[in-house]
Design an enzyme around this catalytic site. Structure first.
Site, PDB file in Angstrom:
ATOM      1  CE  LYS A   1       0.410  -4.652   3.089  1.00  0.00           C
ATOM      2  NZ  LYS A   1       0.373  -5.862   2.420  1.00  0.00           N
TER       3      LYS A   1
ATOM      4  CE1 TYR B   1      -2.993  -2.482   5.729  1.00  0.00           C
ATOM      5  CE2 TYR B   1      -3.328  -0.254   5.259  1.00  0.00           C
ATOM      6  CZ  TYR B   1      -3.069  -1.611   4.936  1.00  0.00           C
ATOM      7  OH  TYR B   1      -3.088  -1.735   3.513  1.00  0.00           O
TER       8      TYR B   1
ATOM      9  CB  THR C   1      -0.931   0.150   1.184  1.00  0.00           C
ATOM     10  OG1 THR C   1      -1.471   1.244   1.500  1.00  0.00           O
ATOM     11  CG2 THR C   1      -0.115  -0.016   2.593  1.00  0.00           C
ATOM     12  CG  ASP C   2      -1.140   4.875  -1.043  1.00  0.00           C
ATOM     13  OD1 ASP C   2      -1.601   4.432  -0.209  1.00  0.00           O
ATOM     14  OD2 ASP C   2      -1.541   5.867  -1.732  1.00  0.00           O
ATOM     15  CD  GLU C   3      -3.521   3.375   4.090  1.00  0.00           C
ATOM     16  OE1 GLU C   3      -3.603   3.621   5.264  1.00  0.00           O
ATOM     17  OE2 GLU C   3      -4.543   2.837   3.721  1.00  0.00           O
TER      18      GLU C   3
END
Length: 358
Positions: free
Chosen positions: A167, A163, A138-140
């Site tokens: 990741k 989260y 993810t870009d998060e």
């Protein structure tokens, strides 16, 4: 470059009963005729109805947090390609209970890497050369942007939620197994996905379903948080291209080039519902500001130049087109929404206020 594609190709997809994973599985079955082994723990957000019955689809009910079961599943699948999508992914849930995110996203990825490494090292040379481990992230993991700039493959990691931290840890593990052990990995980091079959706790389905039921539509904080929206089928286009053509060690950022504030997204959904359903007042009248998410990242945006230039990928859907298809799908599939909500116990309640406010 050798490729995993062959008449007898075997593909292990983790998290294949999830939203993006299910789309990947459908594509692999329909376009490649591969034998797909769908490893999923079948938790609250899992659903296999989008895939249906298929002779080449094999479900392996396994929790990656169980190292022994993971090793056995990899041995049974005997894959030429692994596409690792399994993850706990809802930020709000990670705020309320971070432990499961560490068990699934960090320990689970470690167990999978160990099992896959052992499998890869034992393959005959021809299969070993074409083997790939594709980690979908993810870009998060990159944190929060200001009003300018974009995430790219060289952006430093700066995760801000339980989260995204879990990741980020999984990304680093995958990279380490490539550099230390030579495992042929590919990594992709995507922006916010949306589309049919998405579990009803995420923003777009929440808004659609709240509006259809006549309930207040929650808008976090001032509604000015920006996300880059990516239609799920466009994302899967990119994933398949990367799995087919990317060199080991490659990393690509995948974004839809659709930067919108949450307020704009919610209002766009309301406008589409106004067009499709007759009522005296606009659905936008139900938008209600609620307490913001803890540590809410302000803006995400992706520069997808590298994957466009190297692999020729580009999204096929504008946000307007993708959102219209999504809204229509949910209107026509309310029975599915009710069924998965009933199975999971999720009835649209607010998440992410922290353990002390549950």
């Amino acid at each position: 470059m050798t490729s995993w594609v062959a008449a007898d190709a075997r593909v292990l997809v983790t998290g294949g009963a999830g939203f993006i994973g299910g789309c990947v599985v459908r594509r692999l079955l329909s376009e490649f005729g591969a034998r797909v082994f769908n490893l999923d723990k079948l938790n609250y957000a899992s659903d296999l109805s989008s895939i249906g019955e298929h002779a080449n689809h094999h479900v392996l009910r396994v929790d990656l947090a169980d190292a022994e079961a993971t090793h056995a599943a990899v041995k049974q699948a005997d894959p030429d390609l692994v596409m690792h999508l399994a993850a706990e992914s809802h930020v709000d849930r990670s705020i309320d209970g971070p432990e499961v995110f560490l068990a699934s996203n960090v320990c689970g990825t470690f167990h999978l890497l160990q099992a896959v490494r052992a499998h890869w090292e034992e393959l005959p040379e021809a299969r070993r050369d074409r083997f790939r481990f594709h980690h979908i992230s993810t870009d998060e993991v990159f944190g929060s942007l200001g009003s300018e700039g974009y995430f790219s493959e060289t952006t430093p990691y700066d995760p801000r939620s339980p989260y995204s931290a879990s990741k980020a840890a999984s990304d680093h593990l995958v990279s380490a197994w490539h550099h230390t052990y030579g495992l042929p990995v590919i990594m992709t980091n995507c922006s916010n996905n949306y589309g049919p079959w998405q579990y009803p706790e995420k923003l777009i389905p929440v808004v659609i379903l709240k509006a259809l039921s006549g309930e207040q539509i929650p808008l976090y904080g001032d509604g000015q948080n920006v996300r880059d929206w990516l239609y799920v089928e466009d994302h899967v286009d990119a994933l398949i291209l990367a799995a087919l053509h990317a060199e080991p060690g490659s990393n690509y950022c995948i974004g839809g080039n659709n930067e919108l504030t949450n307020k704009q997204v919610v209002e766009a959904i309301c406008n589409l519902l106004d067009q499709r359903l007759s009522q005296h007042t606009s659905h936008a009248c139900m938008i209600t500001k609620v307490e913001d998410r803890m540590g809410h990242d302000r803006r995400y945006a992706i520069d997808a130049t590298l994957i466009r230039n190297e692999l020729g990928w580009a999204p096929r859907h504008t946000f307007e087109h993708g959102l219209a298809k999504t809204v229509d799908w949910y209107i026509n599939n309310l029975d599915w929404c009710k069924r998965v909500a009933a199975l999971s116990g999720f009835q649209g309640q607010r998440l992410g206020l922290g353990p002390d406010k549950r």
